[in-house]
Design a protein around this motif. Structure first.
Motif, mmCIF file in Angstrom:
data_model
loop_
_atom_site.group_PDB
_atom_site.id
_atom_site.type_symbol
_atom_site.label_atom_id
_atom_site.label_comp_id
_atom_site.label_asym_id
_atom_site.label_seq_id
_atom_site.Cartn_x
_atom_site.Cartn_y
_atom_site.Cartn_z
ATOM 1 N N THR A 1 -19.960 47.800 9.494
ATOM 2 C CA THR A 1 -21.318 48.262 9.655
ATOM 3 C C THR A 1 -21.772 48.715 8.390
ATOM 4 N N ASN B 1 -24.104 45.132 11.919
ATOM 5 C CA ASN B 1 -22.827 44.874 12.025
ATOM 6 C C ASN B 1 -22.463 43.531 11.539
ATOM 7 N N ARG C 1 -14.982 43.452 11.335
ATOM 8 C CA ARG C 1 -16.288 43.831 11.695
ATOM 9 C C ARG C 1 -16.486 45.125 10.773
ATOM 10 N N ASP D 1 -19.748 40.382 10.837
ATOM 11 C CA ASP D 1 -18.125 40.135 11.234
ATOM 12 C C ASP D 1 -17.684 39.237 9.931
#
Length: 155
Positions: free
Chosen positions: A4, A9, A2, A11
């Motif tokens: 940011t 966010n 993950r 994945d």
């Protein structure tokens, strides 16, 4: 993993040693950071990681988990540019524009740690960002304008 990026966010399904630049451009379609040298030397791929300018072409994504990544797209919008972006627009500090991402990101990082740099400090901060077009005078003026030295920038 993950990541940011620009406050969102994501994945990411990539090998841990994948360069951040490839994930940003290929997976997240963020094209502000450019592929330049691939060696972390030219600055075209610069991003902010926790507020510090970093070369995305040499940073593996595993080192970015849990950190705040900001690309050129995350600074401002066309309608509401970041003050650094606005200064670069006002000073017409681009020719081909390839180096611009790195120049803006590096200026943003400089101003975060030193809101009122001298021209010497601006030159020092930008010295590892390569520009082949020769827009250096305008770039320095833009950085000075962003730092609140608009009158000095116009001299």
């Amino acid at each position: 993993m993950r990541l940011t990026v620009n406050g969102r966010n994501y994945d990411v399904d990539a090998a841990p040693d994948t360069a951040l630049l490839y994930v940003l451009r290929n997976d997240l379609q963020l094209n502000g950071p450019k592929y330049g040298c691939g060696l972390g030397e030219c600055g075209a791929c610069a991003v902010l990681i926790d507020g510090v300018a970093a070369r995305a072409c040499v940073i593996p994504i595993e080192g970015c988990v849990g950190r705040n990544i900001v690309t050129l797209e995350g600074l401002g919008s066309r309608e509401h540019p970041d003050p650094v972006q606005d200064a670069f627009i006002r000073e017409q500090a681009a020719q081909c524009g390839y180096c611009l991402n790195g120049m803006i990101i590096t200026t943003k990082a400089l101003l975060a740690r030193n809101p009122h740099p001298s021209e010497h400090e601006v030159l020092e901060a930008l010295r590892y960002n390569l520009c082949r077009c020769g827009a250096h005078i305008e770039i320095v003026r833009a950085a000075m304008r962003a730092a609140g030295h608009a009158l000095e920038a116009r001299d």
